[in-house]
Scaffold this active site. Sequence first.
Site, PDB file in Angstrom:
ATOM      1  CB  THR A   1      28.766 -20.402 -25.090  1.00 47.41           C
ATOM      2  OG1 THR A   1      28.541 -21.769 -25.450  1.00 47.41           O
ATOM      3  CG2 THR A   1      28.809 -20.285 -23.583  1.00 47.41           C
TER       4      THR A   1
ATOM      5  NE  ARG B   1      35.674 -22.553 -33.161  1.00 45.26           N
ATOM      6  CZ  ARG B   1      34.931 -22.692 -32.090  1.00 45.26           C
ATOM      7  NH1 ARG B   1      35.385 -22.287 -30.919  1.00 45.26           N
ATOM      8  NH2 ARG B   1      33.719 -23.229 -32.162  1.00 45.26           N
TER       9      ARG B   1
ATOM     10  CG  ASP C   1      30.029 -24.701 -21.988  1.00 43.97           C
ATOM     11  OD1 ASP C   1      29.895 -23.464 -21.964  1.00 43.97           O
ATOM     12  OD2 ASP C   1      30.735 -25.278 -22.836  1.00 43.97           O
TER      13      ASP C   1
ATOM     14  CG  ASP D   1      35.440 -23.502 -22.468  1.00 46.17           C
ATOM     15  OD1 ASP D   1      35.233 -23.241 -23.666  1.00 46.17           O
ATOM     16  OD2 ASP D   1      35.492 -24.666 -22.031  1.00 46.17           O
TER      17      ASP D   1
ATOM     18  NE  ARG E   1      32.034 -29.292 -28.791  1.00 47.35           N
ATOM     19  CZ  ARG E   1      33.109 -28.570 -29.080  1.00 47.35           C
ATOM     20  NH1 ARG E   1      34.130 -29.135 -29.686  1.00 47.35           N
ATOM     21  NH2 ARG E   1      33.187 -27.296 -28.760  1.00 47.35           N
TER      22      ARG E   1
ATOM     23  N   GLY F   1      32.174 -20.071 -31.005  1.00 46.61           N
ATOM     24  CA  GLY F   1      30.848 -20.219 -31.598  1.00 46.61           C
ATOM     25  C   GLY F   1      29.975 -19.013 -31.318  1.00 46.61           C
TER      26      GLY F   1
ATOM     27  CG  ASP G   1      27.462 -25.620 -25.876  1.00 47.88           C
ATOM     28  OD1 ASP G   1      26.469 -25.932 -26.553  1.00 47.88           O
ATOM     29  OD2 ASP G   1      28.634 -25.745 -26.290  1.00 47.88           O
TER      30      ASP G   1
END
Length: 319
Positions: A125, A72, A129, A103, A171, A11, A127
Amino acid sequence: MKTIGILTSGGDAPGMNAAIRAVVRSAIYYGCKVYGINRGYKGLLEEDLVEMNLSSVGDIIHRGGTILKSSRCEEFKTQEGRLKGVKVLKKYKIDCLVVIGGDGSFNGAQKLSELGFPAIGIPGTIDNDLAYTDYTIGFDTAMNTVADAISKIRDTSSSHERVNIVEVMGRHCGDLALYSGLAGGAETIIVPEVDFKVEDICNRLKTTQKRGKRHSIIVLAEGVGNANDLGKEIIKITGADLRVTVLGHVQRGGCPSVFDRILASRMGVRAVELLLDGKSAKVVGVKDNKIIDMDINEALSMTRSFDKETYEMAKILSI
């Protein structure tokens, strides 16, 4: 002279272009050649590479997205695909690779390192995360985008005395929901790391209504569940006038914040310096406002800890 390859994967995140710019310009400053690989690992396997110069990264530090594009690539998840990637890199006489992404992208860099090809990861990213670093590139910009959206939604929510659920990305990580919800004054913040009950949300709505507040903002991380389904449950229990806003990919776009531009620049330069020092299988991060690097295997094995202190503070402030 070393030749460095660079790609963005997964992303996109605001600030990726600033990181690309930092890698390209610092590499050229140190006498290296740089190849940009378009569309991530997919572009690598398809030999979509272009040599970059100083002008290649002119006027991009302020732009969102990634000039190298992203995609991807299922093929690269296989051993055959990765061996093919190494073959392409060697064909273009590329000595080492910088990977900007999350990741999943780092897993690709890790596998390349295991095959003996030097690779360094830069965290990009929204996120936030990745456990080993305080912040990832793009998180600050996305957080401000969400907070701005919450402010706009609150205006109409107040005018019509409505409850609004704002669904944000995340997510498995609730950082985006937590910090933007806190900054936006949300009455309820729902994240994957903390269990919740619909009844508790409804009771909170009733409490605020009793003291005369007829509108409310609920921020929901997408990993918890569907905002429309939650909205239906709340309406069934409370009868509230409720609307749902799913922010979606608007969170990934936009001009990167000053924080993200500076963070990306610092990380990009460190990545090049590590490669020039002969380091490999590393990821760059930030801890206590200092740029750090860590073994990629160690970084990916770390368990992320949720900021429960800030979560509890947000609950206190939203009474």
